[in-house]
Each structure stands twice: as C-alpha cells, then as structure tokens.
Write a protein that holds these residues in place. Structure first.
Motif, PDB file in Angstrom:
ATOM      1  N   LYS A   5      -2.522  10.329  -6.695  1.00 43.87           N
ATOM      2  CA  LYS A   5      -2.389   9.665  -7.989  1.00 43.87           C
ATOM      3  C   LYS A   5      -3.758   9.209  -8.480  1.00 43.87           C
ATOM      4  N   ILE A   6      -4.116   9.627  -9.692  1.00 40.86           N
ATOM      5  CA  ILE A   6      -5.451   9.387 -10.225  1.00 40.86           C
ATOM      6  C   ILE A   6      -5.354   8.784 -11.615  1.00 40.86           C
ATOM      7  N   LEU A   7      -6.046   7.667 -11.822  1.00 42.97           N
ATOM      8  CA  LEU A   7      -6.121   7.070 -13.152  1.00 42.97           C
ATOM      9  C   LEU A   7      -7.408   7.546 -13.829  1.00 42.97           C
ATOM     10  N   LEU A  61      -2.403  -0.241 -11.581  1.00 37.97           N
ATOM     11  CA  LEU A  61      -2.976   0.679 -10.587  1.00 37.97           C
ATOM     12  C   LEU A  61      -2.056   0.864  -9.380  1.00 37.97           C
ATOM     13  N   VAL A  64      -2.317   4.062  -7.194  1.00 39.43           N
ATOM     14  CA  VAL A  64      -3.477   4.861  -7.603  1.00 39.43           C
ATOM     15  C   VAL A  64      -4.504   4.870  -6.476  1.00 39.43           C
ATOM     16  N   VAL A  67      -9.842   6.199  -9.191  1.00 38.86           N
ATOM     17  CA  VAL A  67     -10.064   5.900 -10.611  1.00 38.86           C
ATOM     18  C   VAL A  67     -11.261   6.714 -11.081  1.00 38.86           C
ATOM     19  N   VAL A 108      -7.657   0.829  -4.331  1.00 38.84           N
ATOM     20  CA  VAL A 108      -8.149   2.155  -4.728  1.00 38.84           C
ATOM     21  C   VAL A 108      -9.236   2.602  -3.755  1.00 38.84           C
TER      22      VAL A 108
END
Length: 320
Positions: A5-7, A61, A64, A67, A108
């Motif tokens: 999972k990437i923001l 987040l 996540v 980032v 993160v």
C-alpha cells in the motif's frame, strides 16, 4: 501476496498522476492518491483529500508502507509575496516535515521525497555534471526550501528509523507537460522563427516515464534506503538539438535562427530576462552513474521515443 500500500501525494499533478497510473498497472502495488481536487483517478483507486498548503490536515496512513511525496509549492513566475522564501518554507519544509512525522507515527517504512536538481545549483560547466554527492548550492527560494526539507527529513529518518529516499530531477517532460516545454511545443507547431539555432550548451532532461520508473525502482530496493539520486534520460541535449528533435517528433521542420549566444545575453540584460536566457543558453548536466551502480537502473525510454510520445499526445489533445 499482499499488495504494497503506497500513498502518493500530489497525485493530481503532472508527476504524481503519471506515477499512480503506473502503480495501478502493477499487481504488487496498491496506490492511494492524495490530492487537492477532482482527478481522473477518482473511481480507479482510493482517493483522499490532502492539501499541503493546509497545515491542519493530514492524510490517513492506515496500513500504508511507503509514502511518495510529490506535492510541493513550485515556481511561481509572478511571485507577489514580499517574503517568497517564507511562503515556500511554509509548504515545502513545514508541510513536508509534518507529513513525514505523521508517517513515522503510522509506522511507514519508507518515505520517497521528490526534490529538484536546483538543490545542486543552477548551472554546470560543460562536461562537468552534477553528482548526487556534490555539495548543494541552492540559490532561489524554491530550491532553498527543497534543500531545507531534505535536511529536516534526513534528521528525522536518522532519529526514527524510517527509510528516506531523495530524488532530484531536472526538467520533467512528457504527455500533459506544461510551462516552458509546452510553450516550446506551441511555437514549433505553428512555425514561429526562434533564435535558438546556435546554442551549444548541454542540458539533462527526464521524461516522466523515466522518472516514474526510477521512483518505482526505489519503492523497495534495499540499496535505495537513505540515499540521494539524480535522474535523467541519460542523454544530454543542447537547446538547439532539443528544438530540432522535438520539431521532428511533431512532423515539421523548426525555423531556428542562428543568433549568437552573446547577442541573446545582451538582449536579456536590456529586457531584464537574464534568468530565462540562462535556462536557454547555459548547461545543466547530471551524472546518473550512481543509479546504475547501486540500483542497476537505467532509463528504459530513449529521449527520442519520449519526445515522440509527448508530441503525439500534444497533437491528439489539439484535435479534441
């Protein structure tokens, strides 16, 4: 296998949007787009509202792991603030550090920061490219704020254990490009005679495809942790060469007048346009050897192919 999972902040922008579309095409990634307004990404992936200029909001987040921070206050041609540096710091330093601290608290693992080659400086001697390990020499409010953000993030990473990757691209071009590159496309399309026929500089550029490729390469590559990388297409062009090859990609012939550089500089001094002519006439080269050595990365798209794709998209947009 669970997708990473990437923001992506700034996902409504030129680089951020291209990055999210590429991540969506890869099964191992699950992108979340953080942006300020409406976007073509709505309905394609999770979208959260995030405005870097609003220091009271932070994106969620949950789960996540990485980032990728592309959002920033960028160059403003008609800057009206009496203290431009303070305005850039408010967003690019304070806003970025708040986001990074939020990322640390959320667990993160890696924070990828898209900075700028202007942190290294404005120009290079011909054949003497910047390297990722050169002493920074930012000169304008934008690049100073980006460098200060780099320093703050580096200290945070050291104290927290969150991995940091810094990327410094030069001018980025590709489909949906704006700014001076779009103005050049417009001029070449209509056949405006340009005084660019006798410029012998060398400048590094990077297509958005190649920049996105390196960003994705840095998402989980062990050797990328806590490193700074420069990026380019791997081929430097003079302003004259760029105009000719871009015109060829458009399917026409550029009208380039062989005006000597000294004449352009004299005219710039008279008109108060020194900075603009500097970008046209002086060299800015980057060495991307570190990317190959540490990451085994090389630009996957050639300059000519990237120029053709840019020109093709530009022409298609004109017919809509």
């Amino acid at each position: 296998m669970t997708a990473l999972k990437i923001l992506v902040t700034g996902a409504g922008g030129f680089v951020g949007e291209a990055l999210v579309f590429r991540l969506l095409a890869e099964r191992e990634f699950s992108p979340v787009a953080a942006l300020r307004g409406a976007s073509r990404l709505c309905g394609l992936c999770p979208v959260v509202h995030f405005d870097l200029t609003n220091l009271k909001t932070l994106p969620p987040l949950d789960d996540v792991q990485v980032v990728i921070h592309t959002a920033a206050r960028v160059h403003i041609m008609d800057e009206k603030s009496a203290d431009a540096l303070a305005e850039f710091r408010k967003v690019n330093v304070e806003g970025t550090l708040r986001l990074a601290k939020h990322a640390v608290k959320a667990g993160v693992k890696r924070f990828i920061f898209i900075s700028t080659i202007k942190v290294n400086g404005e120009t290079t001697g011909l054949g003497r490219p910047f390297t990722a390990d050169d002493d920074p020499k930012p000169l304008d409010p934008y690049s100073i704020s980006k460098y200060e953000a780099e320093l703050a993030l580096t200290q945070l990473a050291k104290n927290s254990g969150m991995e940091l990757v810094i990327l410094r691209p030069p001018l980025v071009y590709g489909p949906r490009v704006k700014g001076n590159f779009l103005r050049l496309l417009n001029a070449l399309r209509v056949g405006v005679p340009l005084p660019l026929g006798a410029i012998h500089n060398q400048r590094s550029l990077v297509s958005v495809e190649n920049l996105v490729s390196l960003i994705i390469h840095c998402i989980d590559h062990p050797a990328a942790a806590n490193q700074t990388f420069l990026v380019s297409d791997g081929e430097d062009l003079s302003t004259t060469q760029l105009a000719r090859r871009l015109s060829k990609a458009l399917g026409n012939r550029a009208i380039l007048l062989p005006v000597p550089e000294w004449c352009l500089n004299l005219l710039a001094s008279i008109l108060g346009k020194k900075a603009a002519v500097q970008r046209i006439c002086e060299s800015l080269q980057v060495d991307i050897g570190k990317n190959s050595e540490l990451l085994s990365w090389a630009p996957p798209v050639s300059t000519d192919k990237a120029l053709r794709r840019t020109a093709s998209f530009y022409q298609q947009e004109l017919t809509k």
